[in-house]
Design an enzyme around this catalytic site. Sequence first.
Site: not given
Length: 376
Positions: A92, A271
Amino acid sequence: MKFDLKLTDPKSKARAGVITTDHGEIQTPIFMPVGTVGTVKGVHQTELKNEINPDIILGNTYHLFLRPKTSILEQAGGLHKFMNWDRNILTDSGGYQVYSLSSNRKINEEGVKFKSHIDGSTHVFTPENVMEIQREIGADIIMAFDECTPYPCDYNYAKRSMHMTHRWLDRCINHLEKLPFKYGYEQTFFPIVQGSTYKDLRKQSADYIANAGAQGNAIGGLSVGEPAEEMYAMTEIVTAILPEDKPRYLMGVGTPINILENIALGIDMFDCVMPTRNARNGMLFTAHGTINIKNKKWENDFSPIDEMAITYVDTLYTKAYLRHLFAANEMLGKQIATIHNLGFYLWLTRQAREHILAGDFREWKDKMVIQMDKRL
């Protein structure tokens, strides 16, 4: 990276595919365990590989930048070697973490100035240096730097933020072209759709991201407090626009039911910290509903944690024993619950894939949603 779309369910938009990178295949739909600081909390690598067995895990740019620092990761040869993980990793960009530091950051066109949650030191993230940091971390899939808006969010703010995220995307792409790959393998770049819960903004953003021509695309800014129905509505709008021949990643989602419903809408990758965070608080997810193992009702229940036996902990330990570990505040209890929950999430997405390929995903999904929506 290559994406091979094997089959789309005829009664929904659910897809089964295979993503191939230099670190191997990722069979989709897939849940990616969150390894924020180079570890999936409470799980040894041998258990992660052999029991949970994910094709890909997550790392986080914000956290790894602050600790251990990218200079250490470079010396180690990248995050894969640092944590001894030879499968895929996605990072990320840190946009969500910066968003969560609302009282300690300032956002402008250049980027974000923020204070570390560790020691209060000041740092700046820009689209350019976040691309550099992710090159240094060395994940297989890296994310564009974006602003994640809160919920609820004023329309005008959401619109300004979306356009800034698009300008940041252009800067990410331009800067990546100047940066050579490190560590002997390639990285794949995903841009992120934003627009809060406004249909017109989501359409605009999805069009912009689709036209960027990246190898995969992500949807951000959901699972931040909005009702599930709004999440599904935004996802449906966006998946109708994003290219069918590229993987779609819905960031930060969610409950097992959220995952199944979004698979039905055409999402390939997920996720969430929920399976690990909730495990540490004594919540276990199963195919028949959720268990709060701290409840007294489990005190003398000597049945297995989960008779489905998805991972070894499910039949090695009893509910009574696991409840005892939580009551005694023993760290083993949190580890057992974490392994169980992550194993269940991976089982769920793999079952979804099997039912997509078998042609009965819709019927199976509807049955599972009813079963899992119970408190045991």
